[in-house]
Design a protein around this motif. Structure first.
Motif, PDB file in Angstrom:
ATOM      1  N   UNK A  84      -5.230  -6.175  15.167  1.00  0.00           N
ATOM      2  CA  UNK A  84      -6.253  -5.324  15.586  1.00  0.00           C
ATOM      3  C   UNK A  84      -6.486  -4.057  14.971  1.00  0.00           C
ATOM      4  N   UNK A  85      -7.889  -3.901  14.349  1.00  0.00           N
ATOM      5  CA  UNK A  85      -8.155  -2.744  13.499  1.00  0.00           C
ATOM      6  C   UNK A  85      -7.863  -1.335  14.342  1.00  0.00           C
ATOM      7  N   UNK A  86      -7.885  -1.298  15.667  1.00  0.00           N
ATOM      8  CA  UNK A  86      -7.414  -0.109  16.356  1.00  0.00           C
ATOM      9  C   UNK A  86      -6.089   0.263  16.408  1.00  0.00           C
ATOM     10  N   UNK A  87      -5.166  -0.712  16.389  1.00  0.00           N
ATOM     11  CA  UNK A  87      -3.757  -0.562  16.421  1.00  0.00           C
ATOM     12  C   UNK A  87      -3.210  -0.647  14.946  1.00  0.00           C
ATOM     13  N   UNK A  88      -3.522  -1.388  14.152  1.00  0.00           N
ATOM     14  CA  UNK A  88      -2.721  -1.497  12.726  1.00  0.00           C
ATOM     15  C   UNK A  88      -3.761  -0.688  11.747  1.00  0.00           C
ATOM     16  N   UNK A  89      -4.542   0.154  11.915  1.00  0.00           N
ATOM     17  CA  UNK A  89      -5.231   0.726  10.836  1.00  0.00           C
ATOM     18  C   UNK A  89      -4.399   1.490   9.878  1.00  0.00           C
ATOM     19  N   UNK A  90      -3.310   2.031  10.318  1.00  0.00           N
ATOM     20  CA  UNK A  90      -2.575   2.782   9.071  1.00  0.00           C
ATOM     21  C   UNK A  90      -1.857   1.642   8.068  1.00  0.00           C
ATOM     22  N   UNK A  91      -1.767   0.597   8.473  1.00  0.00           N
ATOM     23  CA  UNK A  91      -1.212  -0.472   7.418  1.00  0.00           C
ATOM     24  C   UNK A  91      -2.037  -0.723   6.624  1.00  0.00           C
ATOM     25  N   UNK A  92      -3.511  -0.734   6.715  1.00  0.00           N
ATOM     26  CA  UNK A  92      -4.605  -1.034   5.931  1.00  0.00           C
ATOM     27  C   UNK A  92      -5.389   0.288   5.580  1.00  0.00           C
ATOM     28  N   UNK A  93      -4.816   1.149   4.773  1.00  0.00           N
ATOM     29  CA  UNK A  93      -5.547   2.208   4.757  1.00  0.00           C
ATOM     30  C   UNK A  93      -6.726   2.070   4.017  1.00  0.00           C
ATOM     31  N   UNK A  94      -7.897   2.910   4.197  1.00  0.00           N
ATOM     32  CA  UNK A  94      -9.264   3.025   3.260  1.00  0.00           C
ATOM     33  C   UNK A  94      -9.800   1.559   3.156  1.00  0.00           C
ATOM     34  N   UNK A  95      -9.420   0.622   4.227  1.00  0.00           N
ATOM     35  CA  UNK A  95      -9.969  -0.585   4.327  1.00  0.00           C
ATOM     36  C   UNK A  95     -10.740  -1.283   5.368  1.00  0.00           C
ATOM     37  N   UNK A  96     -11.975  -1.687   5.155  1.00  0.00           N
ATOM     38  CA  UNK A  96     -12.583  -2.144   6.252  1.00  0.00           C
ATOM     39  C   UNK A  96     -11.962  -3.406   6.931  1.00  0.00           C
ATOM     40  N   UNK A  97     -12.122  -3.464   8.171  1.00  0.00           N
ATOM     41  CA  UNK A  97     -11.829  -4.762   8.869  1.00  0.00           C
ATOM     42  C   UNK A  97     -12.060  -6.097   8.130  1.00  0.00           C
ATOM     43  N   UNK A  98     -11.218  -7.364   8.049  1.00  0.00           N
ATOM     44  CA  UNK A  98     -11.611  -8.377   7.494  1.00  0.00           C
ATOM     45  C   UNK A  98     -12.547  -9.373   8.270  1.00  0.00           C
ATOM     46  N   UNK A  99     -12.311  -9.063   9.412  1.00  0.00           N
ATOM     47  CA  UNK A  99     -13.289  -9.983  10.533  1.00  0.00           C
ATOM     48  C   UNK A  99     -13.493  -9.232  11.605  1.00  0.00           C
ATOM     49  N   UNK A 100     -14.802  -9.374  12.100  1.00  0.00           N
ATOM     50  CA  UNK A 100     -15.434  -8.555  13.372  1.00  0.00           C
ATOM     51  C   UNK A 100     -15.942  -9.798  14.067  1.00  0.00           C
ATOM     52  N   UNK A 101     -15.531 -10.007  15.321  1.00  0.00           N
ATOM     53  CA  UNK A 101     -16.010 -11.014  16.219  1.00  0.00           C
ATOM     54  C   UNK A 101     -17.189 -10.845  16.804  1.00  0.00           C
ATOM     55  N   UNK A 102     -17.843 -11.648  17.471  1.00  0.00           N
ATOM     56  CA  UNK A 102     -19.162 -11.382  18.106  1.00  0.00           C
ATOM     57  C   UNK A 102     -19.088 -10.736  19.396  1.00  0.00           C
ATOM     58  N   UNK A 103     -19.665  -9.494  19.618  1.00  0.00           N
ATOM     59  CA  UNK A 103     -19.639  -8.815  20.973  1.00  0.00           C
ATOM     60  C   UNK A 103     -19.921  -9.693  22.254  1.00  0.00           C
ATOM     61  N   UNK A 104     -19.631  -9.617  23.094  1.00  0.00           N
ATOM     62  CA  UNK A 104     -19.917 -10.305  24.515  1.00  0.00           C
ATOM     63  C   UNK A 104     -21.464  -9.714  24.817  1.00  0.00           C
TER      64      UNK A 104
END
Length: 552
Positions: A531-551
């Motif tokens: 999850x980009x919200x929880x683990x963003x510190x482990x991927x500094x200055x990197x955009x999420x690799x996958x973004x799902x379709x919003x409901x």
């Protein structure tokens, strides 16, 4: 008239000295003191029996150094899961189809309770037992001689296999320890007849029964080796073939039987909470015999052990030269056991060959079994110094030294550089370092803040061990296989089998960092979703690799 020395009443004044008048010194005090100390050290070393301690220290270092470098094995994860069940149920429910006795799980429970859920805690008992096996190797000295026992102990201390599997939380090291105790007890009773050897034999037998059903192989080979040894002695006598006078009593024998039987009953009955487990003492042999005959995915040819020990071109690693050259040399030297004028060494050779034949006949073969039946060959290897004339003794010692150096080099290369490589035959069903891609971020967060133990995780794939044990403290992790999936796929992290990735991605709504991961060889890859919200510190200055379709 007796001559007397001259007497004077005049006191001689002490000669004064000065820097200018002093005669030059005949030696330098510092070098002389150093030479004196070196002489003292040599004398101390000559008087002190330091060699066993050096060998034991080497065994300790090789087994403890970087103990956590290797990811948990599939079997370690299974054993850890059993420990969790003991913690949950209050006892170990013995299952005859598990093919392993209960003792190991209770020892792991104690270690994990003291030191927590980590690799050091689950491996520590086996590491100590492996070191204990090296210590026990020295105890054969009254039976086989000092030089032979020390060569065997050194070979065991540095052997690639004894080190590699002495750093694993598996049963085989226990089987090695108890089989060594059992055989030493039998030989000690024959040669010396002392009470302590009666305890070695009794507790060794009880320990084997508590460890693994394959104890039957070792007991049968130990018994069959006796008449074979009798024939061997008839053909070529040894000076110590008559049994010694026994110094123990029937009361001592009764105590050994009572203690051993009580331990077996205590553990197999689940500490008196599962009496049906006692039936497994005989029920296990039916399932075990079927496994040994069929192989169940672990089928190997009869010459598999030769390939493990010595040079072979059939393993995938091009430069594979064989792990156990001293053991192989000992096996070959068993051909000349009739020339050995030591009853114990002849017996070890016969017993070892018997076990080797049975383990070669059984189709079910896993490489860690080599330490269970291979240890007697190390004594025969050490007995090479007894098979030659004095003028060739120096050559034999040099050959022994070369083989031991090769063994040490192979051990270092295997255990610290290639311990997870699929090209290493000993790294069998071994978890890849890829597992750390998932576990390190999770464990780092949880160690910093225990609230992270409540992260929601979905592991959607088959054959997931050792992850259920590694992530056992995370209370919101679900495991799905066989096409099952959670109603809401979004979570804090996911592990998805390759053939399920498209289906899962089509239903995800959140943003995730992703990585590919392979758990072990012969298994298809998986994809990790963080999850980009929880683990963003482990991927500094990197955009999420996958973004799902919003409901909606």
């Amino acid at each position: 008239m007796n001559p007397q020395p001259p007497v004077t009443r005049m006191r001689m004044a002490a000669r004064t000295s000065s820097a200018k008048q002093a005669a030059p010194a005949e030696y330098s005090p510092a070098p002389a003191g150093l030479r004196h100390r070196l002489t003292d050290w040599k004398a101390w070393l000559a008087e002190t029996d330091w060699i066993p301690w050096a060998i034991l220290g080497l065994a300790v270092f090789l087994r403890f150094f970087l103990l956590g470098i290797k990811p948990p094995h599939f079997d370690e994860g299974i054993n850890g899961w059993f420990v969790d069940q003991v913690m949950k149920n209050g006892f170990y429910k013995y299952d005859p189809t598990n093919y392993h006795g209960p003792l190991h799980f209770y020892i792991l429970l104690l270690s994990q309770s003291l030191f927590g859920r980590n690799l050091w805690a689950i491996r520590l008992p086996v590491v100590l037992v492996s070191i204990g096996c090296v210590w026990l190797a020295f105890k054969f000295e009254p039976l086989v001689g000092r030089n032979v026992s020390r060569i065997a102990a050194l070979a065991m201390a540095i052997s690639p296999g004894f080190v590699f599997y002495g750093r694993y939380a598996i049963h085989e090291v226990w089987l090695q320890l108890f089989s060594m105790m059992f055989i030493m007890g039998l030989l000690g009773l024959w040669r010396l007849g002392r009470l302590n050897y009666l305890w070695y034999a009794g507790m060794g037998l009880a320990g084997m029964i508590l460890t693994k059903e394959t104890y039957a192989i070792h007991v049968a080979c130990a018994v069959i080796a006796i008449p074979v040894l009798a024939v061997s002695i008839a053909l070529s006598r040894v000076p110590d073939f008559k049994p010694a006078k026994q110094t123990w009593t029937y009361i001592d024998l009764a105590m050994v039987i009572i203690v051993g039987a009580a331990a077996i009953l205590f553990f197999y009955s689940g500490t008196f909470l599962n009496w049906d487990g006692v039936k497994g003492l005989y029920q296990a042999f039916k399932a075990w015999s079927e496994t040994g005959a069929a192989g169940h995915g672990h089928e190997k040819p009869w010459d598999y052990w030769f390939k493990i020990m010595g040079p072979s071109l059939e393993f995938r690693r091009a430069d594979f030269f064989g792990y156990e050259l001293p053991m192989l040399a000992g096996l070959i030297l068993c051909v000349f056991c009739q020339k050995l004028k030591n009853l114990s060494l002849r017996y070890l050779a016969i017993y070892g060959v018997g076990c080797f034949i049975v383990y070669s006949y059984v189709k079910y073969k896993t490489p860690w079994c080599v330490i269970s039946f291979g240890w007697p060959f190390l004594y025969v290897f050490g007995a090479a110094v007894l098979l030659v004339r004095p003028k060739r003794l120096r050559l034999v010692y040099r050959t022994v030294g070369v083989l031991l150096c090769i063994s040490l080099g192979s051990s270092i290369w295997l255990n610290y550089f290639r311990c997870s490589s699929p090209d290493e035959p000993y790294a069998y069903v071994q978890t890849y370092n890829d597992i750390f891609k998932l576990t390190r971020p999770l464990l780092k967060l949880a160690k910093r803040d225990p609230a992270y133990y409540h992260l929601t995780g979905h592991l959607i794939r088959s054959s997931i061990y050792p992850l259920p044990w590694v992530l056992g403290d995370f209370d919101r992790v679900g495991y799905y296989e066989g096409g099952n999936m959670p109603a809401n796929l979004d979570g804090d992290f996911l592990l998805v089998q390759e053939d399920k990735i498209k289906d899962v991605e089509s239903k995800l709504k959140g943003a995730y960092y992703t990585q590919m991961m392979t758990l072990r060889n012969f298994q298809e890859p998986s994809k990790i979703f963080f999850s980009a919200k929880v683990f963003k510190e482990f991927f500094p200055r990197k955009a999420p690799d996958f973004v799902g379709k919003p409901s909606g």
